[in-house]
Design a protein around this motif. Structure first.
Motif, short mmCIF file in Angstrom:
data_model
loop_
_atom_site.label_atom_id
_atom_site.label_comp_id
_atom_site.label_asym_id
_atom_site.label_seq_id
_atom_site.Cartn_x
_atom_site.Cartn_y
_atom_site.Cartn_z
N ALA A 414 0.83 -1.20 0.00
CA ALA A 414 0.00 0.00 0.00
C ALA A 414 0.87 1.26 0.00
CB ALA A 414 -0.92 -0.01 1.21
N LYS A 415 1.94 1.22 0.77
CA LYS A 415 2.83 2.38 0.85
C LYS A 415 3.47 2.67 -0.50
CE LYS A 415 6.63 4.30 3.55
NZ LYS A 415 7.61 4.05 4.65
N SER A 416 3.85 1.60 -1.22
CA SER A 416 4.45 1.79 -2.55
C SER A 416 3.46 2.38 -3.53
CB SER A 416 4.99 0.46 -3.07
OG SER A 416 3.91 -0.42 -3.37
N MET A 417 2.14 2.19 -3.26
CA MET A 417 1.08 2.73 -4.12
C MET A 417 0.54 4.05 -3.58
SD MET A 417 -0.96 -0.90 -4.72
CE MET A 417 -2.13 -0.25 -5.89
N GLN A 418 1.22 4.57 -2.54
CA GLN A 418 0.83 5.83 -1.89
C GLN A 418 -0.59 5.74 -1.31
OE1 GLN A 418 1.51 8.82 -4.93
NE2 GLN A 418 3.64 9.10 -4.26
N LYS A 419 -0.86 4.61 -0.69
CA LYS A 419 -2.16 4.39 -0.05
C LYS A 419 -1.94 3.87 1.36
CE LYS A 419 -4.28 3.37 -4.52
NZ LYS A 419 -5.03 2.41 -5.34
N LYS A 420 -2.99 3.90 2.19
CA LYS A 420 -2.88 3.46 3.58
C LYS A 420 -3.96 2.44 3.90
CE LYS A 420 -3.24 7.35 5.76
NZ LYS A 420 -3.26 8.30 6.92
N ILE A 421 -3.66 1.56 4.86
CA ILE A 421 -4.64 0.58 5.36
C ILE A 421 -4.76 0.78 6.85
CG2 ILE A 421 -5.25 -1.85 5.58
CD1 ILE A 421 -3.46 -2.46 3.20
N ILE A 422 -5.99 0.96 7.34
CA ILE A 422 -6.22 1.09 8.78
C ILE A 422 -7.17 -0.02 9.22
CG2 ILE A 422 -5.84 3.59 8.80
CD1 ILE A 422 -8.88 3.94 8.94
N VAL A 423 -6.97 -0.46 10.49
CA VAL A 423 -7.77 -1.56 11.02
C VAL A 423 -8.50 -1.10 12.27
CG1 VAL A 423 -7.74 -3.91 11.94
CG2 VAL A 423 -6.13 -3.27 10.13
N GLU A 424 -9.78 -1.39 12.32
CA GLU A 424 -10.58 -1.12 13.51
C GLU A 424 -11.22 -2.44 13.95
OE1 GLU A 424 -13.45 1.87 12.75
OE2 GLU A 424 -11.97 3.45 12.31
N ASN A 444 -7.34 -11.60 -1.27
CA ASN A 444 -7.99 -11.24 -2.54
C ASN A 444 -8.83 -9.97 -2.39
OD1 ASN A 444 -6.84 -13.52 -3.55
ND2 ASN A 444 -8.75 -14.63 -3.94
N THR A 445 -9.50 -9.83 -1.23
CA THR A 445 -10.32 -8.63 -1.04
C THR A 445 -9.44 -7.39 -0.85
OG1 THR A 445 -11.97 -10.03 0.06
CG2 THR A 445 -12.24 -7.67 0.27
N LEU A 446 -8.36 -7.50 -0.04
CA LEU A 446 -7.44 -6.37 0.15
C LEU A 446 -6.73 -6.01 -1.16
CD1 LEU A 446 -5.77 -7.10 3.62
CD2 LEU A 446 -7.19 -5.13 3.01
N SER A 447 -6.33 -7.02 -1.90
CA SER A 447 -5.66 -6.77 -3.18
C SER A 447 -6.56 -5.97 -4.13
CB SER A 447 -5.26 -8.10 -3.82
OG SER A 447 -4.69 -7.90 -5.09
N ASN A 448 -7.85 -6.36 -4.21
CA ASN A 448 -8.79 -5.64 -5.07
C ASN A 448 -9.05 -4.23 -4.53
OD1 ASN A 448 -9.13 -7.62 -6.98
ND2 ASN A 448 -10.99 -8.46 -6.07
N ALA A 449 -9.15 -4.11 -3.20
CA ALA A 449 -9.39 -2.80 -2.60
C ALA A 449 -8.26 -1.83 -2.93
CB ALA A 449 -9.55 -2.94 -1.09
N LEU A 450 -7.00 -2.30 -2.89
CA LEU A 450 -5.86 -1.46 -3.25
C LEU A 450 -5.85 -1.15 -4.75
CD1 LEU A 450 -3.07 -3.18 -1.10
CD2 LEU A 450 -3.90 -0.83 -0.82
N LYS A 451 -6.15 -2.16 -5.54
CA LYS A 451 -6.07 -2.01 -7.00
C LYS A 451 -7.11 -1.02 -7.53
CE LYS A 451 -5.57 -5.83 -9.24
NZ LYS A 451 -5.87 -7.12 -9.90
N TYR A 452 -8.33 -1.07 -6.99
CA TYR A 452 -9.43 -0.28 -7.55
C TYR A 452 -9.77 0.97 -6.71
CZ TYR A 452 -10.14 -4.34 -10.52
OH TYR A 452 -9.96 -5.34 -11.42
N SER A 453 -8.91 1.36 -5.77
CA SER A 453 -9.17 2.56 -4.96
C SER A 453 -8.52 3.79 -5.59
CB SER A 453 -8.64 2.36 -3.54
OG SER A 453 -7.24 2.12 -3.57
N ASP A 454 -9.03 4.95 -5.19
CA ASP A 454 -8.48 6.21 -5.71
C ASP A 454 -7.05 6.42 -5.20
OD1 ASP A 454 -10.89 6.69 -6.95
OD2 ASP A 454 -11.70 7.87 -5.26
N ASN A 472 -13.21 0.81 0.51
CA ASN A 472 -12.29 1.70 -0.19
C ASN A 472 -13.08 2.76 -0.94
OD1 ASN A 472 -13.32 0.09 -2.27
ND2 ASN A 472 -11.48 0.39 -3.51
N LYS A 473 -12.39 3.82 -1.33
CA LYS A 473 -12.99 4.89 -2.13
C LYS A 473 -12.51 4.72 -3.56
CE LYS A 473 -13.25 8.17 1.72
NZ LYS A 473 -12.82 9.50 2.22
N GLY A 474 -13.46 4.56 -4.47
CA GLY A 474 -13.09 4.35 -5.87
C GLY A 474 -14.30 4.31 -6.76
#
Length: 536
Positions: A414-424, A444-454, A472-474
């Motif tokens: 995520a960091k290499s894609m300039q994105k962040k992951i937070i857990v609650e 698979n769900t996290l991978s898609n969330a990173l791939k298709y997010s803004d 995710n936002k996308g």
């Protein structure tokens, strides 16, 4: 590319369906042919039976005629003698005493008396229904008998209104132009006639007619009508030709068949076995409506089955093409995995060795992230291809613990894609599932969330009891059902194989995990509801 060796299920069904349609088609042809042959044979048996019954009737009539002819002539002479002696006007004479004398030995009465005027119209008779009936059509016959000085006695004739057989004697009353006629009723033959009528009705015969054609041209028609419906009667009348016209049609053949909608008329002529120098022409009309209804029903059933079969073949053809395509795709993926596995292992090993030797820097981090992405893709392919061949150990797992480990793994990506992951997360919960399959759902769900997010957005992971939600936002997902289909990709520009969510859905089915997808223009959320187990 390898040749596909395994026969697809659709190919087997395809062959079975073709065989089924062939059997149905052959069965329809043979059944219809058999129905037609049996129907024709049944008609032949009925025709032969009718011919036998009519010949029996004619034989009985001829026998009765032979026995009664002299008696009829004798009775006729007695009436003539009475008329000559009384010297009275025969048209005004009370015929009742004569009628009673003639029928003294018969119950019911067999004889009736008819006297005409000079115009051959019946003016005095013991059978009141015939008053006023003209006999001019028979004048030539009367004159012939007078010229030969004989009392003529006709062969038995069928009277349509009473459906009884009669013989008529005739002669001129001496010194007048008036005709005296006596009629004799063949009661026994009339009973035979009614039995034939009952048989015809039972066999579904609309009408049967026989014409006794004598050598001198005289035609005696016996009509066994069993159907009086007006519409049918109109059709029958069109089919029934005059006996001479039918004979003309049959000059070169013994049988003719005429079809008129649901009515079939058979004409045939035979030499009379009873009367010399005479022929008997038969006209038999069958009501074929029930038979043709059965044929039509059989045809409709066949067409419906054929239609379903054709639709099935089209569907299986489409399914077969899809299966072949999927098989080629699987072959390609297997080959790709085989080609990727060795270089990926070499690159990973050398990268780790180089990192140990030179230390970690910005470039080695980028290489590590890239290798992680490749490893995720490789693992996804490996799971998809081997899922049905491997059994995974089901165990009690902490949902929070596994999610946190996988999030830690993805944070570098995520960091290499300039994105962040937070857990609650709330209270820790346990679920029963294999660790490999749970990791596959999360990855698979996290991978898609990173791939298709803004860009520069945050992926949010929420754990509440046995529920896992990843948001995710996308871009909005247009079809939230098709995304779980094998090889389906809504946005092909993003790359991938279209297997990630398919694998997730298959695992969810296996463990009865409820999946809920909510996607809007602002946010997309995947929620998984697992069956909770006690954490001990």
């Amino acid at each position: 590319m390898e040749k596909i060796k395994n026969l697809q299920h659709s190919s087997i069904l395809f062959g079975i369906l073709f065989l089924f349609l062939f059997v149905i088609g052959s069965g329809y042809y043979l059944l219809r042919k058999n129905m037609l042959q049996n129907h024709k044979a049944q008609r032949e048996i009925i025709v032969l039976d009718i011919q036998t019954k009519v010949e029996s009737l004619l034989s009985a009539l001829l026998h009765s005629y032979t026995l009664k002819k002299e008696e009829i002539q004798k009775k006729h002479k007695e009436v003539l003698s009475f008329l000559q002696k009384c010297g009275c006007d025969p048209l005004r004479l009370n015929l009742t005493p004569l009628y009673q004398k003639l029928n003294a030995n018969y119950t019911p009465p067999r004889y009736n008396i008819y006297i005409t005027d000079e115009n051959l119209t019946i003016k005095n008779t013991t059978f009141k229904n015939d008053l006023g009936f003209s006999l001019r059509f028979a004048k030539a016959t009367f004159d012939k008998h007078a010229k030969e000085h004989i009392i003529g006695v006709s062969t038995p004739l069928l009277e349509a209104s009473t459906q009884k057989f009669f013989s008529y004697s005739d002669s001129y009353i001496p010194k007048t132009d008036k005709i005296l006629q006596l009629s004799y009723t063949y009661e026994a033959s009339s009973q035979r006639f009614q039995k034939i009528q009952h048989f015809l009705h039972k066999m579904g015969i609309v009408r049967a007619t026989s014409y006794i054609i004598l050598n001198d041209g005289f035609i005696n028609k016996i009509d066994f009508a069993t159907q009086t419906k007006e519409k049918l009667a109109q059709v029958i009348e069109k089919n029934q030709e005059d006996a001479k016209k039918i004979l003309k049609t049959l000059q070169t053949k013994s049988r003719s068949i005429r079809q008129n909608k649901d009515l079939q008329t058979i004409y045939f002529v035979v030499d009379s076995p009873i009367l010399k120098d005479a022929k008997v022409l038969y006209s038999i009309t069958f009501d074929e409506s029930d038979f043709y209804l059965k044929l039509a029903t059989l045809k409709i059933v066949f067409l419906v089955i054929t239609l379903f079969g054709v639709v099935g073949i089209i569907f299986l053809w489409y399914l077969r093409k899809k299966e072949i395509k999927l098989s080629y795709q699987e072959q390609f993926l297997r080959s790709a995995m085989h080609e990727i596995q060795t270089p990926l292992s070499v690159i990973t090993l050398n990268h780790e060795m180089n990192t140990l030797k030179t230390g970690e820097n910005e470039f080695t981090k980028e290489i590590t992230n890239a290798l992680q992405i490749l490893e995720l893709s490789y693992n996804e392919l490996s799971f998809a291809l081997l899922a049905t061949k491997q059994e995974h150990k089901v165990e009690k797992l902490s949902l929070v613990e596994i999610v946190q480990k996988r999030v830690s793994y993805f944070k570098a990506v995520a960091k290499s894609m300039q994105k962040k992951i937070i857990v609650e997360s709330e209270d820790p919960s346990c679920i029963m599932i294999s660790s490999i399959e749970l990791i596959r759902i999360i990855d698979n769900t996290l991978s898609n969330a990173l791939k298709y997010s803004d860009p520069k957005s945050t992926i949010k992971v929420e754990i509440k009891q046995s529920n896992l939600c990843i948001s995710n936002k996308g871009k909005k997902i247009l079809d939230t059902k098709r995304i779980f289909e094998r090889y389906f990709r809504e946005d092909s520009a993003k790359g991938g194989f279209g297997l990630g969510l398919f694998i997730v859905n298959e695992i969810a089915k296996k463990y009865d995990i409820k999946i809920k997808v909510n996607s809007t223009d602002k946010k997309t959320t995947f929620c998984y509801h697992f069956k909770e187990a006690e954490c001990i």
